[in-house]
Write an enzyme that holds these catalytic residues in place. Sequence first.
Site, mmCIF file in Angstrom:
data_model
loop_
_atom_site.group_PDB
_atom_site.id
_atom_site.type_symbol
_atom_site.label_atom_id
_atom_site.label_comp_id
_atom_site.label_asym_id
_atom_site.label_seq_id
_atom_site.Cartn_x
_atom_site.Cartn_y
_atom_site.Cartn_z
ATOM 1 N N HIS A 286 25.809 51.743 -13.029
ATOM 2 C CA HIS A 286 24.628 52.196 -12.297
ATOM 3 C C HIS A 286 23.543 52.660 -13.256
ATOM 4 C CE1 HIS A 286 28.077 52.648 -9.498
ATOM 5 N NE2 HIS A 286 27.231 52.005 -8.712
ATOM 6 N N SER B 81 25.226 49.011 -4.543
ATOM 7 C CA SER B 81 24.685 50.245 -5.108
ATOM 8 C C SER B 81 23.727 50.023 -6.267
ATOM 9 C CB SER B 81 25.832 51.147 -5.578
ATOM 10 O OG SER B 81 26.630 50.481 -6.537
ATOM 11 N N GLU C 189 23.395 68.463 -18.575
ATOM 12 C CA GLU C 189 22.068 67.842 -18.667
ATOM 13 C C GLU C 189 21.393 67.714 -17.307
ATOM 14 O OE1 GLU C 189 20.007 63.772 -20.527
ATOM 15 O OE2 GLU C 189 22.134 64.176 -20.833
#
Length: 234
Positions: free
Chosen positions: A196, A14, A183
Amino acid sequence: MPSESITIHLVGDSTMAEKGDDERPETGWGMPFPEYFDDAVTVKNHARNGRSTRTFLEEGRWQPVVRELTNGQYVFVQFGHNDEVPSKDQHTPVAAFKANLETFVDETRQRGATPVLLTPLARRQFDDEGGLQDTHEYSELTRRVAREHDVALIDADERSQSLLAELGPEDSKSLYNHLAAGEHHNYPDGISDDTHFSKFGARRMAELVVDGIEELDIGLATHLTTNTQPATHS
């Protein structure tokens, strides 16, 4: 049309993979990576979320890559995040991890292509005194396979650790998917993800890989473009 045509295949997890709209602003470093090359280079990103060397092979994701390989192509292999965690279903024991990397290397070379091994990019983990923690036990295994089989190596773990240490505990958050509640609509409750990358972080990590390419004697560096703007927060 360029006189030379080169394909780089990205194989990994990922941290490298393409992200869907529902995952943004999380960004794999393989997404901005093609922008650093001239028109002779095509990048094919085969990386997938949650994969280890073992599951990538078991799911049949490697064989389509092998079938496509020819002389002049490259395969960049970066695993470890999922392989090295015993509690994960994707866990791969030490001996199997090494054997799997050797499979990627051997089968790439059999097709006349060039393998490049990458250690996993660093997780953002600092101790109470602000010191960066080394969280990747399998990076050294990747280095060992590279040494034993004379494979080009980009030590992305070492390079990214240096960047994190330089930025420090607070500023390094900008590299990762850290969002406050409200956000971004994909993360309404916010998120503090130290594995990530943000869009900015993915570009910075891609730049570290590009720096590694420039130091390797594999010819690919001649196709790096100088027109790419360095990563910014904007």
